[in-house]
Design a protein around this motif. Sequence first.
Motif, PDB file in Angstrom:
ATOM      1  N   GLU A 180       0.805  -1.224   0.000  1.00 31.86           N
ATOM      2  CA  GLU A 180       0.000   0.000   0.000  1.00 31.86           C
ATOM      3  C   GLU A 180       0.842   1.279   0.000  1.00 31.86           C
ATOM      4  O   GLU A 180       0.425   2.297  -0.524  1.00 31.86           O
ATOM      5  CB  GLU A 180      -0.941   0.000   1.223  1.00 31.86           C
ATOM      6  CG  GLU A 180      -2.150  -0.909   1.074  1.00 31.86           C
ATOM      7  CD  GLU A 180      -3.049  -0.488  -0.074  1.00 31.86           C
ATOM      8  OE1 GLU A 180      -3.467   0.675  -0.092  1.00 31.86           O
ATOM      9  OE2 GLU A 180      -3.312  -1.303  -0.974  1.00 31.86           O
ATOM     10  N   HIS A 187       2.553   2.913  -3.743  1.00 32.17           N
ATOM     11  CA  HIS A 187       1.861   3.568  -4.862  1.00 32.17           C
ATOM     12  C   HIS A 187       2.241   5.046  -4.928  1.00 32.17           C
ATOM     13  O   HIS A 187       2.487   5.685  -3.915  1.00 32.17           O
ATOM     14  CB  HIS A 187       0.350   3.434  -4.714  1.00 32.17           C
ATOM     15  CG  HIS A 187      -0.166   3.903  -3.407  1.00 32.17           C
ATOM     16  ND1 HIS A 187      -0.206   5.229  -3.069  1.00 32.17           N
ATOM     17  CD2 HIS A 187      -0.640   3.219  -2.349  1.00 32.17           C
ATOM     18  CE1 HIS A 187      -0.690   5.340  -1.858  1.00 32.17           C
ATOM     19  NE2 HIS A 187      -0.951   4.136  -1.391  1.00 32.17           N
ATOM     20  N   LYS A 240      -2.404   8.059  -6.476  1.00 32.64           N
ATOM     21  CA  LYS A 240      -3.543   7.476  -5.787  1.00 32.64           C
ATOM     22  C   LYS A 240      -4.758   8.322  -6.130  1.00 32.64           C
ATOM     23  O   LYS A 240      -4.855   9.484  -5.740  1.00 32.64           O
ATOM     24  CB  LYS A 240      -3.277   7.502  -4.284  1.00 32.64           C
ATOM     25  CG  LYS A 240      -4.220   6.631  -3.476  1.00 32.64           C
ATOM     26  CD  LYS A 240      -3.747   6.630  -2.011  1.00 32.64           C
ATOM     27  CE  LYS A 240      -4.769   6.037  -1.078  1.00 32.64           C
ATOM     28  NZ  LYS A 240      -5.002   4.611  -1.304  1.00 32.64           N
ATOM     29  N   GLU A 258      -8.564   8.977  -5.709  1.00 38.01           N
ATOM     30  CA  GLU A 258      -9.558   8.629  -4.697  1.00 38.01           C
ATOM     31  C   GLU A 258     -10.888   9.304  -4.984  1.00 38.01           C
ATOM     32  O   GLU A 258     -10.981  10.543  -4.995  1.00 38.01           O
ATOM     33  CB  GLU A 258      -9.056   9.089  -3.322  1.00 38.01           C
ATOM     34  CG  GLU A 258      -8.566   7.962  -2.439  1.00 38.01           C
ATOM     35  CD  GLU A 258      -8.114   8.505  -1.106  1.00 38.01           C
ATOM     36  OE1 GLU A 258      -8.868   8.378  -0.136  1.00 38.01           O
ATOM     37  OE2 GLU A 258      -7.008   9.088  -1.053  1.00 38.01           O
ATOM     38  N   SER A 285     -11.681   5.265  -8.076  1.00 38.41           N
ATOM     39  CA  SER A 285     -10.500   5.141  -7.220  1.00 38.41           C
ATOM     40  C   SER A 285      -9.540   4.152  -7.858  1.00 38.41           C
ATOM     41  O   SER A 285      -9.950   3.066  -8.281  1.00 38.41           O
ATOM     42  CB  SER A 285     -10.891   4.640  -5.835  1.00 38.41           C
ATOM     43  OG  SER A 285     -11.764   5.559  -5.229  1.00 38.41           O
ATOM     44  N   ASP A 308      -5.056   2.958  -7.875  1.00 41.73           N
ATOM     45  CA  ASP A 308      -3.671   3.187  -7.478  1.00 41.73           C
ATOM     46  C   ASP A 308      -2.760   2.785  -8.622  1.00 41.73           C
ATOM     47  O   ASP A 308      -2.984   1.775  -9.270  1.00 41.73           O
ATOM     48  CB  ASP A 308      -3.305   2.312  -6.269  1.00 41.73           C
ATOM     49  CG  ASP A 308      -4.072   2.734  -5.033  1.00 41.73           C
ATOM     50  OD1 ASP A 308      -4.677   3.826  -5.082  1.00 41.73           O
ATOM     51  OD2 ASP A 308      -4.073   1.981  -4.059  1.00 41.73           O
ATOM     52  N   HIS A 316       1.373   2.176  -9.475  1.00 42.50           N
ATOM     53  CA  HIS A 316       2.711   2.049  -8.901  1.00 42.50           C
ATOM     54  C   HIS A 316       3.768   2.226  -9.967  1.00 42.50           C
ATOM     55  O   HIS A 316       3.474   2.137 -11.162  1.00 42.50           O
ATOM     56  CB  HIS A 316       2.889   0.672  -8.253  1.00 42.50           C
ATOM     57  CG  HIS A 316       1.837   0.359  -7.242  1.00 42.50           C
ATOM     58  ND1 HIS A 316       0.616  -0.161  -7.594  1.00 42.50           N
ATOM     59  CD2 HIS A 316       1.805   0.520  -5.909  1.00 42.50           C
ATOM     60  CE1 HIS A 316      -0.134  -0.318  -6.508  1.00 42.50           C
ATOM     61  NE2 HIS A 316       0.561   0.095  -5.474  1.00 42.50           N
ATOM     62  N   GLU A 368      -3.732  12.046  -5.491  1.00 43.51           N
ATOM     63  CA  GLU A 368      -2.475  12.202  -4.794  1.00 43.51           C
ATOM     64  C   GLU A 368      -1.332  11.723  -5.665  1.00 43.51           C
ATOM     65  O   GLU A 368      -1.341  10.588  -6.145  1.00 43.51           O
ATOM     66  CB  GLU A 368      -2.497  11.398  -3.500  1.00 43.51           C
ATOM     67  CG  GLU A 368      -2.407  12.269  -2.258  1.00 43.51           C
ATOM     68  CD  GLU A 368      -2.562  11.434  -1.017  1.00 43.51           C
ATOM     69  OE1 GLU A 368      -1.636  10.650  -0.746  1.00 43.51           O
ATOM     70  OE2 GLU A 368      -3.617  11.552  -0.355  1.00 43.51           O
ATOM     71  N   ASP A 426      -1.787  16.760  -3.585  1.00 45.29           N
ATOM     72  CA  ASP A 426      -3.066  16.541  -4.242  1.00 45.29           C
ATOM     73  C   ASP A 426      -3.131  17.418  -5.493  1.00 45.29           C
ATOM     74  O   ASP A 426      -3.203  18.650  -5.400  1.00 45.29           O
ATOM     75  CB  ASP A 426      -4.210  16.887  -3.286  1.00 45.29           C
ATOM     76  CG  ASP A 426      -5.571  16.643  -3.931  1.00 45.29           C
ATOM     77  OD1 ASP A 426      -5.598  16.185  -5.097  1.00 45.29           O
ATOM     78  OD2 ASP A 426      -6.588  16.909  -3.273  1.00 45.29           O
TER      79      ASP A 426
END
Lengths: 320, 319, 333
Positions: free
Chosen positions: C4, C7, C10, C12, C32, C34, C36, C74, C79
């Motif tokens: 977690e 990443h 992100k 959201e 949402s 993620d 990586h 993010e 943000d």
Amino acid sequence: MSLIEVKDLEVHYPIRSGFWNRVTDEVLAVDGISLDIEAGETYGLVGESGSGKSTTGKSIVGLEKPTKGQILYKGKDITKPRNRHELDYNQDVQMIFQDSLSSLNPRKRIEDIIAEPLRNFAHLSKDDEKLRVLQLLDIVGLDADALYKYPHQFSGGQRQRIGVARAVATNPKLIVADEPVSALDLSVQAQVLNFMKKIQRDFGVSYLFISHDLGVVRHMCDNIAIMHRGRIVEIGTRDDIYNHPMHIYTKRLLSAIPETSVEHREEAREHREAVEKEFQENQDRYYDKDGKVLPLIAVTDTHKVAMPQDEVDELQREDD
Amino acid sequence: MWKTILRRLLIIIPEIIALSILVFLLAKAMPGDPFTGSINPHASLAHIHHLMRINGLYDPWYQQYWNWVVHLFHGNLGMSYEYQEPVTRIVGERAINTLWLAVFATVMTYAIGLPVGLYAGRHQNSRSDHAIRIYTYVTLSVPFFVVLVLGLWIFGYMLGWFPTTGSINTNAAPGMGSVISRIQHIVLPGLLQAFFSLTGIVQYLRSEVIDATHSDYVRTARSKGVPVRDVFRHHIFRNSLLPITATAGYAITGLLGGSVFTETIFSYPGMGLLFVSAINYRDYTVITALVLLFGFLNMLGTLLSDIIMAAVDPRIRIE
Amino acid sequence: MADEENHFLKIEDVSTAFKIQGKYYPAVSDVSLDIHNDEIVAIVGESGCGKSTLATTIMGLHDPAETKIGGKIEFEGQDLLTLNEDQMNKIRGAKIGMIFQDPLSALNPLKRIGDQIQEGLDYHTKMTEAEKKARVLELVNQVGIPHPERVIRQFPHELSGGMRQRVVIAIAIACKPDLMIADEPTTALDVTIQAQILDLLKDIQKENHAGIILITHDLGVVAETADEVAVMYAGQVVEKGSAKQIFDNPLHPYTRSLLRSMPQKDSENDDLYVIEGSVPSLQKMPQDGCKFAPRIPWVPASEHEAHPTMHEVEPGHRVRCTCYKNFKFQDEA
């Protein structure tokens, strides 16, 4: 006898230059191809952009004037306008285009768009014409309220079905479909292809299915010709092409189709790169010194490939 | 490229010959004659016939045309029936007057039109954009001559800021004085003409800028992190101005054509006014000379525009 | 799967709504995701599903006067949705590069190839002119364009479609971004060229350790390239998981329908599967409930959730709504 026989078709475009703007060179868009389309079959014409597949299709419909060669329909050469007229050729052969928005007149209602070929060829009474248009809409799964709408009020898939309805209107023997589903989403593509197949079952029409999408072609076509640089590199049944490809260009196209299996993706890439390497390195085995595709040699009754005879023999030995 | 330009220039020759024959025949086909109105009204019909005959107007048309062509090659376009002066001299004087007015009007048109058009496109739907749009609608819907007459009345007669007729004050001192007088005479008609003709540029440029703003290459530029201000400067404005530059070819040749409306209403002795009066008075020699000149300029303008386009747009090659 | 903490992008609960005649309609709702490093995440769906809108939302390319954006994006500790235009310009091109669908229209027709590749360097680096020139040549080389010296002086129309797409990729990777967003990068290309471009993208990703968001409608492309897959329908992610999970064990009715409508080997004598109805327009989109419900009318309402959420079925594999549980096609008994 085949429905349509294309014999040594060539379409050249002149290149003009110099002070007097004389023709100094030619682009050989189609450089001598022959194929026979049987009644009721779907014939696939496959190639990448610039291969000459669309030009071939347009020549068969009569939208492009061939430089050389013949296109025989009922035994007569329809590259001559007089024969086209005599045989009602323009009524018997219709076309579906890739871009359904630009190929339908935006200022005409669907009723008039579909009725146009009827008005040109069938001369029905007003009531009969309307009945026929409704029947055609029904064939492609559209409601009667489509009659008074305009093309922009439909989605891409619906417009393509309208294009199919228009092409079917005169009960043609052959429909040339140039990339009919390339611009469509997957689920919509499925619908249009289903309608095309249904129409073939019900009315026995033949298709010349022009496409670059080998997945769709495999689903649709009985016989397939692969084009490259204006010539046919390989021609055969679906089984010949997909299960026994011989020409490196055919193999290259097949290896480039993405498969929906995640596990074998690395192998697929290795295979693709190996084929690409062979294609780049062994040009002289498959093409002549000017880069032209070699003449076709018969492998079986149905299968022909553009390779030297000894190569063909060797490959066949390997196959056995 | 040079070969192509030369070829295009050579093609103009047969075009000009065809045009000249057409113009010549049309002029001949007009009813009336050049003499009835200009000599003693009591002159006998026989006398007019005599004048027509000695001026060669009863010869077969090809004979007349041939004579005219032969003279043309000696730089002699004949005498104006109306002014009794060589056509070349009349046209030459008028051309200079028109050139003064047209250069001023064209410069003003581009000087105002380009920034206004770019601004309107850049700030689409802003208050100024709305004002500019109202302005363009007005100029599109009100006839040009109404604006000219109004302008003449307000600024010429009521406010008295500008002279109302002619191209120069005959009493002006030579040298600088005459130049100043000339400028005084062209400011009002030139500005009015500019305000009218810039509508097209503003509208065109505005929509070009708006189209470019939504184009994919602008999105690419923005996704490179280029600030909006620079995207406009380096991508949008440049690409939008391109089609306008191609019209410059026509604009340059239009300079000599003159504006019939402006010159008539301001009694400005230029090519436009000359053309109208030549038609009214059946001044054949002047008519044919002018139409031929306009035709030639037009062909030249088309060529010029093509050359400019090829020079500024890499996608177009003259080959 | 990656843990977690690792990443670096992100997304959201992101929603993007467009103003149409004074009212806002969501083109993307509650997405949402993620992403990586060293990972290709495919967002797959048909036209109008919101996949491209999501991409342009991440890039911040929407006109704020016409769009309403909610949620959080993010990226490396900040943000993106709270940044102003100047701050965003430091990220676009430098940290996030974008590759577009149609390489001809994505390039300025009046600028030389070299200048277009260099433009990003002008804004994000302090290189000298000579260094930039060298970097441009290096990039052109890296994306596999022959004769770099000549190509940088050419204009877009002088190149083939495949070469143009390589130029677009060179532009996107000029500043070695951590994230690349590729919006239908191969749709306008021939199949053989498509395969080459996808391989190139994968190679570049490995070299730069970047993450890639691959937006496409082509399931074949996804199966060949993606590590993770998110399937979108009507502005929402309806299923996500690893490529293997999605292709070997598709669960959501929409994913299953899509896969079923593809022409298969030996499918020539059958009709292809057709999803009933059509994607509703933005204005007619149902605001609540399972958005796919109208396309599978034979499934009783009790099978759907009133407010569908994502359910984790196995580690990393999530499906929206409960209608997948007992889902059968009509021809399946």
